[in-house]
Design a protein around this motif. Structure first.
Motif, PDB file in Angstrom:
ATOM      1  N   LEU A 158      -0.281   3.737  -2.921  1.00  0.00           N
ATOM      2  CA  LEU A 158      -0.711   5.102  -2.613  1.00  0.00           C
ATOM      3  C   LEU A 158       0.393   6.128  -2.809  1.00  0.00           C
ATOM      4  O   LEU A 158       0.165   7.323  -2.651  1.00  0.00           O
ATOM      5  CB  LEU A 158      -1.222   5.162  -1.172  1.00  0.00           C
ATOM      6  CG  LEU A 158      -2.384   4.211  -0.847  1.00  0.00           C
ATOM      7  CD1 LEU A 158      -2.776   4.322   0.616  1.00  0.00           C
ATOM      8  CD2 LEU A 158      -3.586   4.484  -1.747  1.00  0.00           C
ATOM      9  N   ILE A 189      -4.606   4.575   4.159  1.00  0.00           N
ATOM     10  CA  ILE A 189      -5.452   3.488   3.645  1.00  0.00           C
ATOM     11  C   ILE A 189      -6.908   3.745   4.001  1.00  0.00           C
ATOM     12  O   ILE A 189      -7.805   3.615   3.150  1.00  0.00           O
ATOM     13  CB  ILE A 189      -4.987   2.130   4.211  1.00  0.00           C
ATOM     14  CG1 ILE A 189      -3.579   1.793   3.720  1.00  0.00           C
ATOM     15  CG2 ILE A 189      -5.955   1.022   3.790  1.00  0.00           C
ATOM     16  CD1 ILE A 189      -2.979   0.567   4.385  1.00  0.00           C
ATOM     17  N   ARG A 242      -1.644   3.583   7.847  1.00  0.00           N
ATOM     18  CA  ARG A 242      -3.004   3.161   8.168  1.00  0.00           C
ATOM     19  C   ARG A 242      -3.999   4.269   7.860  1.00  0.00           C
ATOM     20  O   ARG A 242      -5.069   4.024   7.275  1.00  0.00           O
ATOM     21  CB  ARG A 242      -3.114   2.762   9.639  1.00  0.00           C
ATOM     22  CG  ARG A 242      -4.518   2.272  10.014  1.00  0.00           C
ATOM     23  CD  ARG A 242      -4.703   2.132  11.507  1.00  0.00           C
ATOM     24  NE  ARG A 242      -4.603   3.414  12.204  1.00  0.00           N
ATOM     25  CZ  ARG A 242      -4.889   3.584  13.486  1.00  0.00           C
ATOM     26  NH1 ARG A 242      -5.259   2.556  14.217  1.00  0.00           N
ATOM     27  NH2 ARG A 242      -4.771   4.771  14.045  1.00  0.00           N
ATOM     28  N   PHE A 275       0.823  -1.210   0.000  1.00  0.00           N
ATOM     29  CA  PHE A 275       0.000   0.000   0.000  1.00  0.00           C
ATOM     30  C   PHE A 275       0.858   1.260   0.000  1.00  0.00           C
ATOM     31  O   PHE A 275       0.413   2.312  -0.468  1.00  0.00           O
ATOM     32  CB  PHE A 275      -0.969  -0.030   1.177  1.00  0.00           C
ATOM     33  CG  PHE A 275      -2.128  -0.961   0.933  1.00  0.00           C
ATOM     34  CD1 PHE A 275      -3.209  -0.555   0.172  1.00  0.00           C
ATOM     35  CD2 PHE A 275      -2.102  -2.246   1.414  1.00  0.00           C
ATOM     36  CE1 PHE A 275      -4.261  -1.420  -0.092  1.00  0.00           C
ATOM     37  CE2 PHE A 275      -3.144  -3.120   1.167  1.00  0.00           C
ATOM     38  CZ  PHE A 275      -4.232  -2.702   0.411  1.00  0.00           C
ATOM     39  N   ILE A 330      -9.414  -2.723   8.464  1.00  0.00           N
ATOM     40  CA  ILE A 330      -8.004  -3.112   8.398  1.00  0.00           C
ATOM     41  C   ILE A 330      -7.714  -4.062   9.548  1.00  0.00           C
ATOM     42  O   ILE A 330      -8.008  -3.754  10.704  1.00  0.00           O
ATOM     43  CB  ILE A 330      -7.072  -1.896   8.472  1.00  0.00           C
ATOM     44  CG1 ILE A 330      -7.341  -0.944   7.305  1.00  0.00           C
ATOM     45  CG2 ILE A 330      -5.616  -2.326   8.462  1.00  0.00           C
ATOM     46  CD1 ILE A 330      -6.472   0.294   7.309  1.00  0.00           C
ATOM     47  N   ARG A 389      -8.371   6.515   1.857  1.00  0.00           N
ATOM     48  CA  ARG A 389      -8.596   6.134   0.454  1.00  0.00           C
ATOM     49  C   ARG A 389      -9.677   5.079   0.315  1.00  0.00           C
ATOM     50  O   ARG A 389     -10.421   5.063  -0.665  1.00  0.00           O
ATOM     51  CB  ARG A 389      -7.281   5.601  -0.156  1.00  0.00           C
ATOM     52  CG  ARG A 389      -7.407   5.134  -1.612  1.00  0.00           C
ATOM     53  CD  ARG A 389      -7.839   6.258  -2.517  1.00  0.00           C
ATOM     54  NE  ARG A 389      -8.007   5.835  -3.894  1.00  0.00           N
ATOM     55  CZ  ARG A 389      -9.098   5.263  -4.401  1.00  0.00           C
ATOM     56  NH1 ARG A 389     -10.153   5.019  -3.607  1.00  0.00           N
ATOM     57  NH2 ARG A 389      -9.167   4.931  -5.678  1.00  0.00           N
TER      58      ARG A 389
END
Length: 524
Positions: free
Chosen positions: A269, A300, A297, A265, A309, A303
């Protein structure tokens, strides 16, 4: 042979055939967006391959070296081997030739199954493996090899005799082998079924869709494929699971569940490519293998706000022993969670006694733990102690059972008489504007060995897309934000950090040792 011969004690029957009986018409697997199989269809295909292997001379207990790149071949052949009770020696296609040959020889494999993608490689290592008496090829016939596809085409789709159950050896899954030859971790039908139950700890429903890529060879199979089938999910199987293809496949297949490492990620990202992709179907993002830093975190969650998670901790020897939630405030972000149902975790001090709130060695136990290292009783005795697996990781457990993994002692940084974990520095670096990824290492302050315990800190950073980083400015920002014993002595700006190759197309685990090797001279 284990005495319990119930078909549900056979790994492949329990995760595949049971669903073919329960929901025969439900889609079990899609392959690269081009092929689709229901549970009944996939079970029949696997049965035909199983009959083909039996016809070729593979018997229960036969050790079969398995080297395949095409994920559909891996899924079908592994499951077929597991049904008939042969032992899958799950080889890593990214190993050097020398390592491959040595592992096959050390594991005393009697047979070798491969696909067309490694034809030339097989030609080079085959003369070095006189102990392999049976060579099998999938994806078409090959020279001096049994054509598994031809045999399967003539074979029935009915269930083959189940040759392995319970405590019978299922597979050899190999460690990363960063030092020396990879160790062969022995897992049974029962231990792999225990790993398959991970989705009991993650929110899901009958419409859940698991997405994954080529990492399914090796321990990735019981960690990814097995759980998806055991839970009755649809498995979206791809050859490429790197960020670019991920952004295409997730919206196309409406993928709901993924299991990846945090570095994936960071890469996803860290560019603008993801901004127009529809990732709204994602409901569960399972992360492990590396520390999950708070800033990542938050990125994520921002987004993909509809996704939960989850964190996990385990190793090849004891997969998915701990699980936790990172999105609902139920635990500190530094924690990987608590032991799963039927598993246990503890931290022990130098005398082997349990400690709480203190740094010590992490111990894991449960039905998911390996039975040992194949043909290595000494190493087995070192790590399996009174039913606990002790793999050398350091951690802290609190009074409620939440585990915080600090990492391996050799990765820790000692400066100014105080220990620091690399993740602390990497998290601080990610707070600096324009930094997409960071890796921190300790380098001996005196290469001549005059003071071996004193270290200097080197931080390597990767800029975000379009950002222009100045190494000295990053170093100054970190020095201002961190205590003196954590302030970096040098910062390197680089286009990418070294990661393991895992055939997924995305970054594997961060290789801190390689950062040290490549950039230590920057410290002068």
């Amino acid at each position: 042979m284990a005495r319990d011969s119930s078909p549900f004690g056979n790994y492949a029957y329990a995760i595949l055939t049971a669903n073919a009986l329960r929901t025969p018409d439900k889609v079990a697997l899609t392959y690269c967006g081009e092929q689709s199989f229901t549970y009944a269809e996939l079970d029949h295909r696997v049965n035909r391959v199983a009959h083909a292997l039996l016809a070729a001379g593979v018997t229960p207990g036969t050790r079969v070296a398995s080297l395949m790149n095409e994920t559909l071949h891996v899924a079908e052949v592994y499951l077929a081997q597991m049904k008939i009770g042969s032992v899958v020696a799950a080889l890593n296609p990214y190993w050097p030739e020398e390592t491959l040959a040595q592992v096959v020889e050390h594991s005393e494999c009697d047979a070798f199954v491969y696909d067309a993608t490694v034809e030339e490689l097989i030609g080079r290592i085959r003369p070095r493996l006189p102990g392999v008496k049976l060579w099998l090829r999938v994806g078409g016939g090959g020279e001096d090899a049994v054509d598994v596809d031809a045999l399967a085409a003539e074979a029935p789709g009915t269930a083959p005799p189940l040759g392995g159950h319970g405590d019978d050896l299922l597979a050899l899954f190999y460690t990363s082998g960063t030092t020396g030859l990879p160790k062969a971790v022995m897992h049974t039908h029962f231990s792999s079924l225990a790993t398959a139950q991970i989705w009991l700890d993650v929110d899901r429903d009958q419409d859940s869709v698991m997405g994954t890529g080529a990492i399914i060879w090796g321990i990735g199979f019981p960690a990814l494929v097995g759980p998806a089938f055991y839970a009755g999910m649809k498995l979206v199987l791809e050859q490429d699971w790197g960020p670019s293809n991920f952004l295409k496949v997730v919206p196309r297949e409406r993928v709901t569940h993924v299991s990846l490492i945090p570095s994936f990620f960071s890469a996803l990202l860290g560019s603008d490519e993801h901004e127009d992709a529809d990732l709204s179907s994602l409901r569960a993002i399972v992360l492990g293998g590396e520390p999950l830093l708070p800033s990542l975190r938050e990125r994520i969650l921002k987004r993909m706000p509809g996704a939960g998670i989850y964190s996990y901790y385990g190793q090849t020897e004891a997969p998915y022993t701990c699980f936790g939630r990172q999105h609902d405030g139920s635990q500190d972000i530094s924690s990987v969670g608590r032991a799963r149902m039927s598993c246990a975790v503890r931290v022990t001090g130098p005398d082997g006694g349990r400690v709480v709130g203190e740094v010590g060695e992490i111990n894991l136990t449960g039905p998911n733990v390996m039975t040992g290292y194949d043909r290595e009783p000494g190493k087995t005795a070192e790590t399996l102690r009174d039913g606990w697996y002790v793999g050398g990781d350091l951690g802290v457990i609190d009074a409620e059972g939440f585990l915080t993994v600090l990492g391996r002692r050799e990765d820790s940084i000692l400066k100014g008489g105080q220990w620091t974990q690399p993740a602390q520095l990497e998290e601080a670096a990610l707070e600096v504007a324009g930094v997409a990824e960071a890796g921190a290492v300790g380098v001996p302050a005196h290469p001549d060995g005059s003071n071996a315990v004193d270290q200097r800190i080197l931080v390597a950073v990767v800029p975000r897309a379009g950002a222009d980083l100045d190494a000295e400015a990053v170093r100054a920002a970190l020095a201002a934000a961190l205590p003196a014993h954590q302030a970096p002595d040098a910062v390197v700006v680089t286009g990418e950090l070294p990661h393991t190759q895992d055939a997924s197309g995305g970054p594997g685990k961060l290789l801190r040792r390689q950062i040290r090797d490549e950039y230590a001279d920057r410290l002068g």
